[in-house]
Motif scaffolding. Structure first.
Motif, short mmCIF file in Angstrom:
data_model
loop_
_atom_site.label_atom_id
_atom_site.label_comp_id
_atom_site.label_asym_id
_atom_site.label_seq_id
_atom_site.Cartn_x
_atom_site.Cartn_y
_atom_site.Cartn_z
N UNK A 39 0.84 -1.13 0.11
CA UNK A 39 0.26 0.00 0.04
C UNK A 39 0.89 1.21 0.23
N UNK A 40 1.81 1.17 0.74
CA UNK A 40 2.70 2.55 0.87
C UNK A 40 3.51 2.78 -0.31
N UNK A 41 4.00 1.67 -1.06
CA UNK A 41 4.89 1.93 -2.32
C UNK A 41 4.00 2.28 -3.38
N UNK A 42 2.94 1.64 -3.57
CA UNK A 42 2.10 2.03 -4.73
C UNK A 42 1.48 3.28 -4.46
N UNK A 43 1.33 3.68 -3.18
CA UNK A 43 0.91 5.20 -2.96
C UNK A 43 1.81 6.31 -3.34
N UNK A 44 3.08 5.89 -3.00
CA UNK A 44 4.24 6.80 -3.48
C UNK A 44 4.08 6.91 -4.85
N UNK A 45 4.20 5.88 -5.43
CA UNK A 45 4.14 5.97 -7.04
C UNK A 45 3.11 6.56 -7.69
N UNK A 46 1.92 6.57 -7.01
CA UNK A 46 0.57 7.26 -7.57
C UNK A 46 0.44 8.59 -6.95
N UNK A 47 1.30 9.05 -6.14
CA UNK A 47 1.16 10.35 -5.35
C UNK A 47 -0.11 10.57 -4.65
N UNK A 48 -0.50 9.79 -3.89
CA UNK A 48 -1.81 9.50 -3.22
C UNK A 48 -1.19 9.92 -1.83
N UNK A 49 -1.36 11.40 -1.52
CA UNK A 49 -1.00 11.71 -0.06
C UNK A 49 -1.75 11.18 1.00
N UNK A 50 -2.96 11.28 0.75
CA UNK A 50 -3.83 10.61 2.06
C UNK A 50 -3.47 9.20 2.24
N UNK A 51 -2.90 8.29 1.32
CA UNK A 51 -2.81 6.99 1.39
C UNK A 51 -1.20 6.80 2.05
N UNK A 52 -0.46 7.78 1.43
CA UNK A 52 0.90 7.62 2.01
C UNK A 52 0.91 7.86 3.70
N UNK A 53 0.14 8.92 3.99
CA UNK A 53 0.18 9.46 5.18
C UNK A 53 -0.44 8.05 6.21
N UNK A 54 -1.65 7.61 5.76
CA UNK A 54 -2.16 6.51 6.31
C UNK A 54 -1.47 5.34 6.49
N UNK A 55 -0.76 4.69 5.61
CA UNK A 55 -0.02 3.52 5.55
C UNK A 55 1.16 3.51 6.16
N UNK A 56 1.81 4.93 6.10
CA UNK A 56 3.12 5.15 6.94
C UNK A 56 2.86 5.03 8.41
#
Length: 148
Positions: A39-56
């Motif tokens: 989830x974190x790596x895909x969210x980084x690639x897709x620039x989804x700030x909400x998901x990056x924050x949540x999964x980190x």
């Protein structure tokens, strides 16, 4: 930043369908930490700030170090990740950026060293689910703190 819409409220049936996919992965037997790395790596690639924050935050609460999280984008260059994590992260990158190179045979082979055919499909489903969440989040302008 401005939230374009609250996708939960705009289309509850779509949200429920996504939760069904999420539940499928939760019940698949996939290791929860591995799923969070996906989830974190895909969210980084897709620039989804909400998901990056949540999964980190989720990984931190599971005991992962801040150092390891910060080094995820450079996972090729550091010894912090296990062979299994590396295989999953690499598969996540290729499957998320599918149009660039597909999933090369050597990537598939590395993943299969650690996972059965069923588990491989579980991984692909997990990658599909987070990519779908990312597309919803980015398209609707979702950012950390935008919805409660």
């Amino acid at each position: 930043m401005e939230l374009r819409m609250n996708h939960y409220e705009a289309n509850p049936a779509a949200y429920k369908a996504m939760l069904g996919l999420e539940q499928f992965i939760q019940n698949s037997g996939l290791d929860r930490k591995l799923y969070e790395w996906i989830k974190l790596r895909a969210s980084q690639i897709n620039n989804c700030s909400y998901c990056i924050d949540m999964h980190a935050k989720d990984l931190l609460s599971m005991g992962e170090s801040a150092e390891k999280l910060l080094l995820l984008t450079a996972w090729h260059e550091v010894p912090h990740f296990t062979a299994e994590e590396r295989a999953v992260i690499e598969l996540t990158e290729y499957a998320t950026k599918l149009s660039e190179a597909g999933v090369p045979k050597e990537v598939y082979d590395r993943v299969r060293q650690h996972f059965s055919e069923k588990q491989f499909i579980d991984l692909i489903m997990a990658i599909n689910v987070i990519n779908a969440w990312n597309r919803i989040g980015v398209s609707t302008g979702l950012y950390p703190g935008a919805v409660k």
